[in-house]
Design a protein around this motif. Structure first.
Motif, PDB file in Angstrom:
ATOM      1  N   THR A 216       0.803  -1.222   0.000  1.00  0.00           N
ATOM      2  CA  THR A 216       0.000   0.000   0.000  1.00  0.00           C
ATOM      3  C   THR A 216       0.836   1.273   0.000  1.00  0.00           C
ATOM      4  O   THR A 216       0.287   2.358  -0.242  1.00  0.00           O
ATOM      5  N   ARG A 217       2.116   1.187   0.225  1.00  0.00           N
ATOM      6  CA  ARG A 217       2.922   2.401   0.356  1.00  0.00           C
ATOM      7  C   ARG A 217       3.150   3.078  -0.984  1.00  0.00           C
ATOM      8  O   ARG A 217       3.442   4.261  -1.037  1.00  0.00           O
ATOM      9  N   GLY A 218       3.022   2.365  -2.078  1.00  0.00           N
ATOM     10  CA  GLY A 218       3.204   2.947  -3.399  1.00  0.00           C
ATOM     11  C   GLY A 218       4.655   2.913  -3.846  1.00  0.00           C
ATOM     12  O   GLY A 218       5.533   3.451  -3.168  1.00  0.00           O
ATOM     13  N   SER A 219       4.900   2.275  -4.983  1.00  0.00           N
ATOM     14  CA  SER A 219       6.247   2.210  -5.528  1.00  0.00           C
ATOM     15  C   SER A 219       6.186   1.642  -6.935  1.00  0.00           C
ATOM     16  O   SER A 219       5.355   0.779  -7.227  1.00  0.00           O
ATOM     17  N   VAL A 220       7.048   2.136  -7.811  1.00  0.00           N
ATOM     18  CA  VAL A 220       7.145   1.586  -9.166  1.00  0.00           C
ATOM     19  C   VAL A 220       8.455   0.844  -9.367  1.00  0.00           C
ATOM     20  O   VAL A 220       8.720   0.344 -10.456  1.00  0.00           O
ATOM     21  N   ARG A 221       9.263   0.748  -8.310  1.00  0.00           N
ATOM     22  CA  ARG A 221      10.615   0.207  -8.495  1.00  0.00           C
ATOM     23  C   ARG A 221      10.644  -1.298  -8.654  1.00  0.00           C
ATOM     24  O   ARG A 221      11.689  -1.851  -9.010  1.00  0.00           O
ATOM     25  N   ASN A 222       9.539  -2.004  -8.402  1.00  0.00           N
ATOM     26  CA  ASN A 222       9.512  -3.459  -8.566  1.00  0.00           C
ATOM     27  C   ASN A 222       8.731  -3.911  -9.797  1.00  0.00           C
ATOM     28  O   ASN A 222       8.472  -5.097  -9.961  1.00  0.00           O
ATOM     29  N   VAL A 223       8.328  -2.982 -10.646  1.00  0.00           N
ATOM     30  CA  VAL A 223       7.555  -3.319 -11.842  1.00  0.00           C
ATOM     31  C   VAL A 223       8.456  -4.033 -12.847  1.00  0.00           C
ATOM     32  O   VAL A 223       9.581  -3.596 -13.123  1.00  0.00           O
ATOM     33  N   TYR A 331      12.391   9.418  -7.444  1.00  0.00           N
ATOM     34  CA  TYR A 331      13.812   9.714  -7.226  1.00  0.00           C
ATOM     35  C   TYR A 331      14.091   9.970  -5.744  1.00  0.00           C
ATOM     36  O   TYR A 331      15.056   9.464  -5.181  1.00  0.00           O
ATOM     37  N   VAL A 332      13.221  10.755  -5.112  1.00  0.00           N
ATOM     38  CA  VAL A 332      13.385  11.039  -3.681  1.00  0.00           C
ATOM     39  C   VAL A 332      13.058   9.808  -2.851  1.00  0.00           C
ATOM     40  O   VAL A 332      13.779   9.448  -1.920  1.00  0.00           O
ATOM     41  N   ALA A 333      11.965   9.122  -3.189  1.00  0.00           N
ATOM     42  CA  ALA A 333      11.525   7.973  -2.396  1.00  0.00           C
ATOM     43  C   ALA A 333      12.493   6.811  -2.494  1.00  0.00           C
ATOM     44  O   ALA A 333      12.609   6.014  -1.558  1.00  0.00           O
ATOM     45  N   GLY A 334      13.209   6.696  -3.607  1.00  0.00           N
ATOM     46  CA  GLY A 334      14.123   5.572  -3.786  1.00  0.00           C
ATOM     47  C   GLY A 334      15.417   5.683  -3.030  1.00  0.00           C
ATOM     48  O   GLY A 334      16.283   4.810  -3.148  1.00  0.00           O
ATOM     49  N   ASN A 336      17.591   8.173  -3.417  1.00  0.00           N
ATOM     50  CA  ASN A 336      18.594   8.900  -4.176  1.00  0.00           C
ATOM     51  C   ASN A 336      18.519  10.404  -3.949  1.00  0.00           C
ATOM     52  O   ASN A 336      19.362  11.151  -4.415  1.00  0.00           O
ATOM     53  N   GLY A 337      17.481  10.832  -3.249  1.00  0.00           N
ATOM     54  CA  GLY A 337      17.264  12.261  -3.089  1.00  0.00           C
ATOM     55  C   GLY A 337      17.883  12.812  -1.815  1.00  0.00           C
ATOM     56  O   GLY A 337      18.946  12.392  -1.363  1.00  0.00           O
ATOM     57  N   LEU A 338      17.167  13.757  -1.197  1.00  0.00           N
ATOM     58  CA  LEU A 338      17.721  14.461  -0.057  1.00  0.00           C
ATOM     59  C   LEU A 338      17.825  13.586   1.184  1.00  0.00           C
ATOM     60  O   LEU A 338      18.697  13.795   2.015  1.00  0.00           O
ATOM     61  N   THR A 339      16.938  12.608   1.321  1.00  0.00           N
ATOM     62  CA  THR A 339      16.894  11.836   2.558  1.00  0.00           C
ATOM     63  C   THR A 339      17.962  10.768   2.617  1.00  0.00           C
ATOM     64  O   THR A 339      18.406  10.402   3.697  1.00  0.00           O
ATOM     65  N   GLY A 340      18.377  10.213   1.479  1.00  0.00           N
ATOM     66  CA  GLY A 340      19.351   9.137   1.466  1.00  0.00           C
ATOM     67  C   GLY A 340      18.792   7.806   1.921  1.00  0.00           C
ATOM     68  O   GLY A 340      19.540   6.853   2.117  1.00  0.00           O
ATOM     69  N   THR A 341      17.489   7.715   2.112  1.00  0.00           N
ATOM     70  CA  THR A 341      16.857   6.463   2.522  1.00  0.00           C
ATOM     71  C   THR A 341      15.549   6.294   1.767  1.00  0.00           C
ATOM     72  O   THR A 341      14.969   7.271   1.285  1.00  0.00           O
ATOM     73  N   ALA A 342      15.083   5.039   1.651  1.00  0.00           N
ATOM     74  CA  ALA A 342      13.863   4.754   0.898  1.00  0.00           C
ATOM     75  C   ALA A 342      12.643   5.237   1.665  1.00  0.00           C
ATOM     76  O   ALA A 342      12.531   5.045   2.880  1.00  0.00           O
ATOM     77  N   LEU A 343      11.727   5.880   0.952  1.00  0.00           N
ATOM     78  CA  LEU A 343      10.495   6.388   1.529  1.00  0.00           C
ATOM     79  C   LEU A 343       9.315   5.886   0.720  1.00  0.00           C
ATOM     80  O   LEU A 343       9.462   5.530  -0.456  1.00  0.00           O
ATOM     81  N   PRO A 344       8.120   5.860   1.320  1.00  0.00           N
ATOM     82  CA  PRO A 344       6.919   5.531   0.531  1.00  0.00           C
ATOM     83  C   PRO A 344       6.669   6.583  -0.530  1.00  0.00           C
ATOM     84  O   PRO A 344       6.699   7.788  -0.252  1.00  0.00           O
ATOM     85  N   LEU A 345       6.427   6.142  -1.765  1.00  0.00           N
ATOM     86  CA  LEU A 345       6.156   7.075  -2.861  1.00  0.00           C
ATOM     87  C   LEU A 345       4.926   7.918  -2.552  1.00  0.00           C
ATOM     88  O   LEU A 345       4.875   9.112  -2.870  1.00  0.00           O
TER      89      LEU A 345
END
Length: 371
Positions: A216-223, A331-334, A336-345
């Protein structure tokens, strides 16, 4: 007089540039063309940067060489780009564009600036279907331990749950002509599906809740490419259908009765839009999770930039904005962005969408007081 009142009700979505600023048509066309070119360039840049970034960084030049076929790229980098990263980027691009276009259609059909593609509760049905498979009954997942078949079962059940809610919603839409009733039924179905999910969560093994949360968190990285084919067919159908619905939707801005006098088959337009957008929300939820706020915010951003409600411009502009927002959020959620950690899209898109909705509400109140 009635038509004049109908026109006034469409503000702030009416064309303000030619009416208030007095811009010449040639200057207006140049401004619109520049906006489209700028957004297209921004989208291309986000695509390249998103593909280049990851656990293995790839030079931008090699990414461009792989995507365009011009120049040389190492076989390893070509495999990473084509097999691992390109499917998620294309999925995010298509899902963002189609959800934004669907949101613009729903806001016009329901004459509600806060409507979005998930307004019929179809996404809640998709989550319910996936929850049945992920959580199972009695704390034992029905398809646990089946590897790939388990993942296919989750997606298939999500589509089935979305289809069930879709059939109910379209049945109500065909029987009842009032769009407000359809909207209320969608909200009720969403609450019912959410309540059923809560019951499953209450009686399930806590160890299995992580799988549902990931869904449910939302992500396209596993498509994958196989899943992308389904997403592409549905998103392409919605985007293609929007081309034929642009002019009827323009007529609906002035009211259903006025649109009927212009020869618009209002019920057919409504059913086509509802069916296309509902299928879209179900499939994107099944394969990408819930990507919220994009379909709600992107159309308002498009109208604000274009200063018009003409769907011939708003729909393609919304598609570009939606694609940019989803890919930038990925980009941010993966990580690679400002957080440096994976976030829910879904969380990242909310940070973009929530200020837009507040802006719509505040500017709408100011304009309402000024009339």
């Amino acid at each position: 007089m009635g038509e004049q009142n109908a026109q006034e009700q469409t503000t702030p979505w009416t064309d303000e540039t030619s009416r208030e600023r007095g811009d010449r048509p040639s200057g207006r066309a140049g401004h619109v063309a520049l906006l489209f070119l700028a957004l297209a360039a921004l989208l291309a840049g986000v695509v390249v940067v998103l593909i280049a970034q990851g656990s293995i960084a790839i030079p931008l030049g090699e990414v461009t060489a792989v995507l365009t076929g011009w120049g040389d790229a190492s076989e390893i980098h070509r495999t990473i780009v084509v097999d691992a990263r390109l499917p998620k980027v294309v999925a995010g691009l298509l899902a963002g564009a189609a959800l934004a276009v669907g949101g613009a259609q729903m806001q016009t059909l329901f004459r509600n600036p806060l409507a979005d593609p998930f307004v019929l509760g179809v996404s809640s049905g998709a989550v319910l279907g996936a929850s049945v498979v992920i959580l199972g009954t009695g704390g034992v997942g029905w398809l646990a331990g089946l590897g790939v078949l388990s993942q296919l079962g989750v997606s298939g059940a999500a589509v089935a749950g979305a289809a069930g809610v879709l059939l109910i919603g379209l049945g109500v839409a065909r029987r009842v002509g009032d769009p407000v009733v359809v909207l209320v039924v969608g909200v009720v179905l969403g609450y019912l599906a959410g309540a059923a999910v809560d019951v499953l969560v209450y009686y399930t093994d806590p160890d299995r809740l992580q799988a549902l949360t990931a869904f449910t968190r939302g992500s396209v990285r596993n498509v994958t490419w196989d899943e992308l084919r389904i997403i592409a067919i549905v998103c392409g159908a919605v985007l293609g259908l929007s081309v034929f619905l642009a002019q009827p939707l323009n007529a609906l801005l002035l009211g259903e009765r006025y649109a009927g006098t212009l020869g618009v088959h209002v019920r057919r337009v409504r059913l086509l839009s509802l069916a296309g957008v509902a299928v879209l929300s179900g499939v994107t939820t099944a394969y990408c999770g819930t990507i919220g706020f994009v379909g709600l915010a992107a159309p308002h951003l498009a109208r604000g930039l274009l200063r018009t409600a003409d769907h011939r411009l708003v729909l393609p502009m919304s598609a570009l904005i939606g694609a940019v927002v989803v890919l930038a959020a990925e980009y941010v959620a993966g990580g690679n962005g400002l957080t440096g950690t994976a976030l829910p899209l879904n969380s990242v898109t909310a940070f973009v969408g929530a200020p837009v909705i507040l802006w719509v509400l505040l500017t709408g109140r100011v304009r309402g007081e000024g009339r």
